[in-house]
Design a protein around this motif. Structure first.
Motif, mmCIF file in Angstrom:
data_model
loop_
_atom_site.group_PDB
_atom_site.id
_atom_site.type_symbol
_atom_site.label_atom_id
_atom_site.label_comp_id
_atom_site.label_asym_id
_atom_site.label_seq_id
_atom_site.Cartn_x
_atom_site.Cartn_y
_atom_site.Cartn_z
ATOM 1 N N HIS A 22 0.833 -1.207 0.000
ATOM 2 C CA HIS A 22 0.000 0.000 0.000
ATOM 3 C C HIS A 22 0.867 1.257 0.000
ATOM 4 N N ARG A 40 -6.703 6.669 -6.429
ATOM 5 C CA ARG A 40 -6.455 6.787 -4.987
ATOM 6 C C ARG A 40 -6.218 5.395 -4.413
ATOM 7 N N ALA A 41 -5.144 5.289 -3.651
ATOM 8 C CA ALA A 41 -4.814 3.998 -3.020
ATOM 9 C C ALA A 41 -5.398 3.973 -1.624
ATOM 10 N N CYS A 42 -6.542 3.324 -1.463
ATOM 11 C CA CYS A 42 -7.187 3.208 -0.158
ATOM 12 C C CYS A 42 -6.924 1.832 0.422
ATOM 13 N N THR A 43 -6.800 1.770 1.721
ATOM 14 C CA THR A 43 -6.811 0.466 2.371
ATOM 15 C C THR A 43 -8.265 0.076 2.613
ATOM 16 N N ALA A 44 -8.488 -1.187 2.849
ATOM 17 C CA ALA A 44 -9.834 -1.673 3.162
ATOM 18 C C ALA A 44 -9.705 -2.785 4.191
ATOM 19 N N SER A 45 -10.782 -3.025 4.894
ATOM 20 C CA SER A 45 -10.798 -4.202 5.761
ATOM 21 C C SER A 45 -10.875 -5.442 4.866
ATOM 22 N N CYS A 46 -10.806 -6.609 5.477
ATOM 23 C CA CYS A 46 -10.692 -7.887 4.753
ATOM 24 C C CYS A 46 -11.715 -7.999 3.612
ATOM 25 N N LEU A 47 -11.233 -8.328 2.420
ATOM 26 C CA LEU A 47 -12.102 -8.450 1.250
ATOM 27 C C LEU A 47 -12.516 -9.907 1.003
ATOM 28 N N ASP A 48 -12.145 -10.774 1.928
ATOM 29 C CA ASP A 48 -12.652 -12.148 1.953
ATOM 30 C C ASP A 48 -12.140 -13.027 0.813
ATOM 31 N N GLU A 59 -11.410 -0.244 -8.693
ATOM 32 C CA GLU A 59 -12.734 0.308 -8.956
ATOM 33 C C GLU A 59 -12.597 1.685 -9.583
ATOM 34 N N PRO A 60 -13.517 2.065 -10.470
ATOM 35 C CA PRO A 60 -14.733 1.360 -10.848
ATOM 36 C C PRO A 60 -14.558 0.289 -11.915
#
Lengths: 111, 111
Positions: A22, A40-48, A59-60
Motif C-alpha cells: 500500500h 487513490r490507493a485506499c486500504t480496506a478491511s478484509c475483502l474475503d 474500482e470502478p
C-alpha cells in the motif's frame, strides 16, 4: 488492512507484504501525478479472498488484482496511466473460491 | 475509516457516526443473509470526500452514498436485496467537489 497476531498459522495480508504494498502504491501514484486526480490507493478491511491476498480491488473497473507484491507496483501504476490492466495479476473466477484457488503467497513476516 | 483526534475542527467520519454506521450495516447484512454471498460491508481509509462523509462506495455498482447515518441502514440493506439504490443518498457530481458540495453532517462526537 487485514492483520493477525504474530504466529497465526493462516498468516494475513499484512504478513504477506500488504503494508509495504500500500505504501509503495500510494507513493508511486503521487510521484506520477495520478494521486487525487485519477487514482487513490485506499486500504480496506478484509475483502474475503484471504488465500489470494494481498488483493487490490480496482474500482470502478471492477476487477481484483491478487497475490500482489510491492514489486508489481510500477507495472500497476503504468497500467493505470495507460488505461489498461495488468492481466497476469487479475484474479480469475476460480480464485474467488478457496477450494479452487491457486496457491497463496508465502508469509514473509510474523504479523 | 477516517478518525481524527478529539476537538479537531474538521471533525472526521468517525465523529459523524461512521463507526456505528459500519457496525449497523455489517450486522443487518448478516441478519438478512446478504453477507458473504451478496454484499460485504468493508471499511476503507479516507475516500477523499470528507465534506460528504460518512460515505459508502457501492461497488461494483459504482455510486457513492453520502452523509449516511445508522438510521439509513435498513433502507440501504432493503435496496441491496431488491437490486435497487437509495436515490436520496446517492452523491451527485457536485458533491465530489468541496466548493460546490452541500453542507456536511454535524459532528456528533469529539473524535
Amino acid at each position: 488492512m487485514n492483520q493477525r497476531p504474530d504466529g497465526v498459522a493462516k498468516g494475513s495480508c499484512a504478513a504477506r507484504g500488504a503494508v509495504e504494498l500500500h505504501a509503495a502504491l500510494k507513493e508511486q501514484l503521487k510521484d506520477t501525478g495520478l494521486a487525487r486526480v485519477e487514482a487513490r490507493a485506499c486500504t480496506a478491511s478484509c475483502l474475503d479472498v484471504c488465500w489470494a491476498g494481498p488483493v487490490i480491488a480496482v474500482e470502478p473497473d471492477g476487477h481484483f488484482y491478487g497475490r500482489v507484491t510491492a514489486a508489481d507496483v510500477p507495472e500497476i501504476v503504468a497500467s493505470l496511466r495507460a488505461g489498461t490492466r495488468v492481466e497476469r495479476l487479475v484474479l480469475p473466477p476460480r480464485d474467488f473460491d478457496e477450494q479452487t484457488a491457486g496457491p497463496a503467497l508465502p508469509v514473509v513476516r510474523g504479523g
